[in-house]
Design a protein around this motif. Sequence first.
Motif, mmCIF file in Angstrom:
data_model
loop_
_atom_site.group_PDB
_atom_site.id
_atom_site.type_symbol
_atom_site.label_atom_id
_atom_site.label_comp_id
_atom_site.label_asym_id
_atom_site.label_seq_id
_atom_site.Cartn_x
_atom_site.Cartn_y
_atom_site.Cartn_z
ATOM 1 N N GLY A 1 1.984 3.024 -3.249
ATOM 2 C CA GLY A 1 2.200 1.701 -3.825
ATOM 3 C C GLY A 1 3.612 1.177 -3.678
ATOM 4 O O GLY A 1 3.941 0.126 -4.220
ATOM 5 N N ALA A 2 4.461 1.893 -2.943
ATOM 6 C CA ALA A 2 5.833 1.433 -2.724
ATOM 7 C C ALA A 2 5.875 0.396 -1.602
ATOM 8 O O ALA A 2 4.945 0.275 -0.803
ATOM 9 N N TYR A 3 6.967 -0.359 -1.566
ATOM 10 C CA TYR A 3 7.130 -1.339 -0.501
ATOM 11 C C TYR A 3 8.609 -1.546 -0.209
ATOM 12 O O TYR A 3 9.493 -1.203 -1.002
ATOM 13 N N ALA A 4 8.872 -2.127 0.973
ATOM 14 C CA ALA A 4 10.201 -2.566 1.376
ATOM 15 C C ALA A 4 10.045 -3.984 1.907
ATOM 16 O O ALA A 4 9.190 -4.232 2.766
ATOM 17 N N VAL A 5 10.852 -4.922 1.403
ATOM 18 C CA VAL A 5 10.638 -6.327 1.730
ATOM 19 C C VAL A 5 11.966 -7.056 1.941
ATOM 20 O O VAL A 5 13.040 -6.576 1.574
ATOM 21 N N ARG A 6 11.835 -8.237 2.525
ATOM 22 C CA ARG A 6 12.927 -9.196 2.671
ATOM 23 C C ARG A 6 12.497 -10.536 2.103
ATOM 24 O O ARG A 6 11.304 -10.827 1.941
#
Length: 273
Positions: free
Chosen positions: A14-19
């Motif tokens: 359920g983790a994420y990396a975003v801009r």
Amino acid sequence: MSCSTLIGVTASGGAYAVRWLHWGGDPAQVLPQLRRIWQHTFDRRTLATGEALLRHDWLTLDYPRHPARGNGQRPVPGVGVTAGLQDGIRRGRVDDPIDGYLEWMYLIDVATDTVVVYEATCHGRWLRHSRHLLDPDSGGHWLDPDSDARVLGCGGYRTHGHRWHACRLWLPDARTGLDAEICLAPHLSTATVLRFSDATAGAITAATAPTTVQAGRQVPWLRLAGPQFDLVMPGSHGERPYRLRRDADGLLLLDVPVPGWSWQLLSAQVTRR
């Protein structure tokens, strides 16, 4: 008008990396832009698409219809126009409270060539809206994540080559390896993901615990934190603990590279560092 949007990639658990994407919008606006980038700019290479989106905060993905206008904005051909201010990659989990005013979040799932769309609720939480195939010829149909037998933890699917292999985890100066499993398929942030039991974690903790003789050495070590384990990575700004997550089987996941640690695949006797 602008629509506060985050865009990036999924990670395991359920983790994420975003801009940040300034000129975002609902799926009818953003999905065609992502499909264009994926198909025409990166030749359907999902990993490359995700990596490119994480390099910048974005003013718009609708380039060249909306060209850069100075103030630090820069066109990236085939992708979009960068924002004048860059805040860096934001990391979190989909069940975390939303920080700030946001409306939409688009997460590319590298393992399935899909985009998972989340919509912000009035209670400051992310609500899963839909999942869409990146293939523009799919007609926009979403993919049932259970149909591809997800390998929980690493985030991949068996039909895409993701599976667990028995291996030995080797620590610096160790005389014997420790029992573990490894997924060799490509992942976004690292080439491999390992998982192991609490017994192996306990052995790592005992073997890597700093001693007075090792004081000042810049080497990673594992420590027990209640029922959990923290990987401590010494650096110029002090210790940086990284909490190991558990997968659905209760095993601990090591999804970051650790200098000096290596593994040996049992079936083929191949060693990697």
